[in-house]
Design a protein around this motif. Structure first.
Motif, mmCIF file in Angstrom:
data_model
loop_
_atom_site.group_PDB
_atom_site.id
_atom_site.type_symbol
_atom_site.label_atom_id
_atom_site.label_comp_id
_atom_site.label_asym_id
_atom_site.label_seq_id
_atom_site.Cartn_x
_atom_site.Cartn_y
_atom_site.Cartn_z
ATOM 1 N N CYS A 36 0.822 -1.203 0.000
ATOM 2 C CA CYS A 36 0.000 0.000 0.000
ATOM 3 C C CYS A 36 0.856 1.253 0.000
ATOM 4 O O CYS A 36 0.579 2.215 -0.712
ATOM 5 N N ASP A 37 1.893 1.253 0.826
ATOM 6 C CA ASP A 37 2.739 2.438 0.911
ATOM 7 C C ASP A 37 3.388 2.751 -0.427
ATOM 8 O O ASP A 37 3.474 3.916 -0.842
ATOM 9 N N ASP A 38 3.845 1.714 -1.122
ATOM 10 C CA ASP A 38 4.441 1.918 -2.437
ATOM 11 C C ASP A 38 3.418 2.520 -3.392
ATOM 12 O O ASP A 38 3.734 3.417 -4.182
ATOM 13 N N ALA A 39 2.195 2.009 -3.292
ATOM 14 C CA ALA A 39 1.133 2.522 -4.161
ATOM 15 C C ALA A 39 0.936 4.005 -3.923
ATOM 16 O O ALA A 39 0.863 4.803 -4.863
ATOM 17 N N PHE A 40 0.868 4.370 -2.647
ATOM 18 C CA PHE A 40 0.612 5.772 -2.321
ATOM 19 C C PHE A 40 1.755 6.660 -2.806
ATOM 20 O O PHE A 40 1.517 7.733 -3.376
ATOM 21 N N LEU A 55 -6.614 5.445 -12.823
ATOM 22 C CA LEU A 55 -7.360 4.393 -12.141
ATOM 23 C C LEU A 55 -6.453 3.633 -11.177
ATOM 24 O O LEU A 55 -5.305 3.337 -11.496
ATOM 25 N N LEU A 56 -7.025 3.334 -10.012
ATOM 26 C CA LEU A 56 -6.328 2.483 -9.046
ATOM 27 C C LEU A 56 -7.134 1.200 -8.889
ATOM 28 O O LEU A 56 -8.333 1.249 -8.608
ATOM 29 N N VAL A 57 -6.481 0.067 -9.098
ATOM 30 C CA VAL A 57 -7.117 -1.221 -8.834
ATOM 31 C C VAL A 57 -6.425 -1.798 -7.613
ATOM 32 O O VAL A 57 -5.212 -2.031 -7.635
ATOM 33 N N THR A 58 -7.174 -2.021 -6.538
ATOM 34 C CA THR A 58 -6.510 -2.466 -5.312
ATOM 35 C C THR A 58 -7.259 -3.566 -4.579
ATOM 36 O O THR A 58 -8.481 -3.628 -4.618
ATOM 37 N N ASP A 59 -6.494 -4.399 -3.924
ATOM 38 C CA ASP A 59 -7.044 -5.398 -3.007
ATOM 39 C C ASP A 59 -7.396 -4.680 -1.703
ATOM 40 O O ASP A 59 -7.064 -3.512 -1.517
ATOM 41 N N ILE A 60 -8.102 -5.373 -0.816
ATOM 42 C CA ILE A 60 -8.398 -4.782 0.482
ATOM 43 C C ILE A 60 -7.425 -5.263 1.548
ATOM 44 O O ILE A 60 -6.774 -4.476 2.215
ATOM 45 N N SER A 61 -7.302 -6.587 1.665
ATOM 46 C CA SER A 61 -6.458 -7.094 2.744
ATOM 47 C C SER A 61 -5.061 -7.393 2.241
ATOM 48 O O SER A 61 -4.867 -8.149 1.296
ATOM 49 N N PHE A 62 -4.107 -6.759 2.859
ATOM 50 C CA PHE A 62 -2.710 -7.021 2.558
ATOM 51 C C PHE A 62 -2.115 -7.725 3.767
ATOM 52 O O PHE A 62 -2.127 -7.195 4.878
ATOM 53 N N ILE A 63 -1.634 -8.935 3.542
ATOM 54 C CA ILE A 63 -1.052 -9.698 4.647
ATOM 55 C C ILE A 63 0.203 -8.991 5.157
ATOM 56 O O ILE A 63 1.004 -8.506 4.371
ATOM 57 N N GLU A 64 0.310 -8.926 6.476
ATOM 58 C CA GLU A 64 1.482 -8.247 7.048
ATOM 59 C C GLU A 64 2.724 -9.113 6.926
ATOM 60 O O GLU A 64 2.663 -10.307 7.048
ATOM 61 N N ARG A 67 8.013 -6.014 6.397
ATOM 62 C CA ARG A 67 8.035 -4.569 6.096
ATOM 63 C C ARG A 67 6.886 -3.864 6.800
ATOM 64 O O ARG A 67 5.722 -4.099 6.492
ATOM 65 N N THR A 68 7.217 -2.996 7.736
ATOM 66 C CA THR A 68 6.168 -2.253 8.429
ATOM 67 C C THR A 68 5.582 -1.210 7.490
ATOM 68 O O THR A 68 6.313 -0.501 6.806
ATOM 69 N N GLN A 69 4.253 -1.139 7.476
ATOM 70 C CA GLN A 69 3.574 -0.244 6.543
ATOM 71 C C GLN A 69 2.802 0.842 7.278
ATOM 72 O O GLN A 69 2.208 0.581 8.325
ATOM 73 N N GLN A 70 2.793 2.020 6.712
ATOM 74 C CA GLN A 70 1.922 3.085 7.218
ATOM 75 C C GLN A 70 0.470 2.730 6.919
ATOM 76 O O GLN A 70 -0.368 2.715 7.790
ATOM 77 N N LEU A 71 0.226 2.437 5.645
ATOM 78 C CA LEU A 71 -1.117 2.082 5.217
ATOM 79 C C LEU A 71 -1.245 0.573 5.260
ATOM 80 O O LEU A 71 -0.504 -0.134 4.583
ATOM 81 N N LYS A 72 -2.162 0.097 6.074
ATOM 82 C CA LYS A 72 -2.207 -1.354 6.302
ATOM 83 C C LYS A 72 -3.294 -2.060 5.511
ATOM 84 O O LYS A 72 -3.409 -3.266 5.575
ATOM 85 N N SER A 73 -4.135 -1.327 4.824
ATOM 86 C CA SER A 73 -5.181 -1.993 4.063
ATOM 87 C C SER A 73 -5.555 -1.160 2.859
ATOM 88 O O SER A 73 -5.226 0.024 2.778
ATOM 89 N N GLY A 74 -6.250 -1.803 1.949
ATOM 90 C CA GLY A 74 -6.701 -1.103 0.763
ATOM 91 C C GLY A 74 -7.613 0.062 1.103
ATOM 92 O O GLY A 74 -7.599 1.092 0.432
#
Lengths: 221, 221
Positions: A36-40, A55-64, A67-74
């Motif tokens: 998610c962070d890379d996407a942003f 257009l953004l095509v994204t999943d909702i659940s990203f398995i942890e 790599r700690t992420q700022q944005l944890k879900s779609g």
DNA sequence: TAAAATTATACGGAAAACCGTAACAGCTAA
DNA sequence: TTAGCTGTTACGGTTTTCCGTATAATTTTA
């Protein structure tokens, strides 16, 4: 017309397939990222350089993972993206099948499309992209009807709060105090009971246990 | 060593990726099918012709479409397959994340491996196939611990029945009669109450609503 | 601004759930 | 056989929930 698409999907298998579909639709530019962070970051950079994604095509659940992420879900990604680029089109590509969740994506996130992973996802994704390119909203087959059947109840924030407290094991008689502390109204026991009764009447339930089970199934709480 | 593998997976994207992984593991023969019934037919035919499959890799949920199927889920497929070929190795490849469900696959279906779809599924699937080739059982990381934490309760068939009735809105006092009709013992109200109390004590819950919510989350009911 | 309608709350009796105690049956072991 | 253990059930008092009615507060409407 859509010219530049970003795919955010941590599912190794899916992301390539999605990209392939997008390319076959004669869309010149399609990138994909796993986080998610890379996407942003990408959305932000391209926006700043004057060549934003369409257009953004994204999943909702990203398995942890490590790599700690700022944005944890779609969901967080979509909110963050729309903050910097409100007109960005969004299609969710997820396995989620709970009606209430899907409904809330359209209602609260104002996404432009939803495609459920499954046997026919490739075909549907194609349809969704085409619809969005025309400025339409794409809903999966059957969802529109499920969203408002006759025996249905629109759960409000208040309902969800009370039901969550119940599901946490709070007694009915201690909930009014909690509501006062949370600054939520109405807080009276009678009002709460009345509301719960109303919901149970509409849904034709007779016990709170049944209501909780229903809400869990629907993803409401 | 595994020489002949069958993949049953309706997810267009995944099935190819799974097949690829299998092939990279130097397994000579790998077929894939989209439907449970097709999988079963193949298993049966190859068994009858004296060249049975060594391993079945299957999803759990197969989305329904126009083709009516006898076997509607991976679970049914596994049961049917093991009936005609008890020694067949089985790996489940599914998105299911509810601990209780995964646990029951190992406990009731005696599967040899479980891989959860997600970011690292490719790596895990590889490990799983290698483990199974050596005759080992492959469990996803973390599951072994989750299955038996200190505050846990092994839900019996009896528990599930009673809790399901509760979740359907049945009153505590009408459940004993229902249990008698279902020929389930103990059927007394006191026994049931005692059992429910025990579960709630172990899990540190105080209300049935909370217990129902927990069971829904865990996929127990 | 007053009447009407809607919404919030308080109260109290009836029903249901909760919980401790005790009686009873079946099983085991000295 | 008998004492001890375990599991099932019945009983009854307390607490909690359920539900109808009545009153108070708020909003809408004329």
């Amino acid at each position: 017309m859509l010219e530049k698409v970003l795919v955010a999907e941590d599912h190794q298998n899916s992301s390539k397939a999605v990209t392939k579909i997008i390319e076959e639709l004669a869309i010149p530019l399609c990138h994909y990222v796993y986080y998610c962070d890379d996407a942003f970051t990408r959305l932000k950079n391209e926006l700043n350089s004057g060549r934003p994604y369409d257009l953004l095509v994204t999943d909702i659940s990203f398995i942890e993972d490590h790599r700690t992420q700022q944005l944890k879900s779609g969901v967080e990604l979509i909110i963050a993206a729309r903050e910097i680029q409100p007109q960005l089109k969004v299609i969710i590509f997820s396995g989620e099948d709970r009606t209430a969740k899907i409904q809330s994506y359209f209602k609260d996130l104002k996404v432009d499309g939803y495609v459920q992973k499954g046997r026919t996802d490739a075909i549907e994704l194609e349809k969704a992209v085409e619809a969005v390119a025309k400025g339409q909203v794409y809903m999966p087959p059957g969802i529109r009807e499920k969203i408002n059947p006759s025996h249905s109840h629109q759960f409000t924030n208040y309902d969800v709060t009370v039901l969550s407290l119940l599901a946490e094991g709070k007694k009915l008689q201690e909930i009014p105090d909690l509501l006062v502390k949370l600054n939520i109204s109405p807080s009276g026991k009678s009002s709460m009971e009345k509301r719960l009764n109303h919901i149970k009447t509409v849904l034709d339930f007779n016990k709170n246990e049944q209501l909780i089970a229903f809400c869990k199934d629907m993803g409401i709480i």
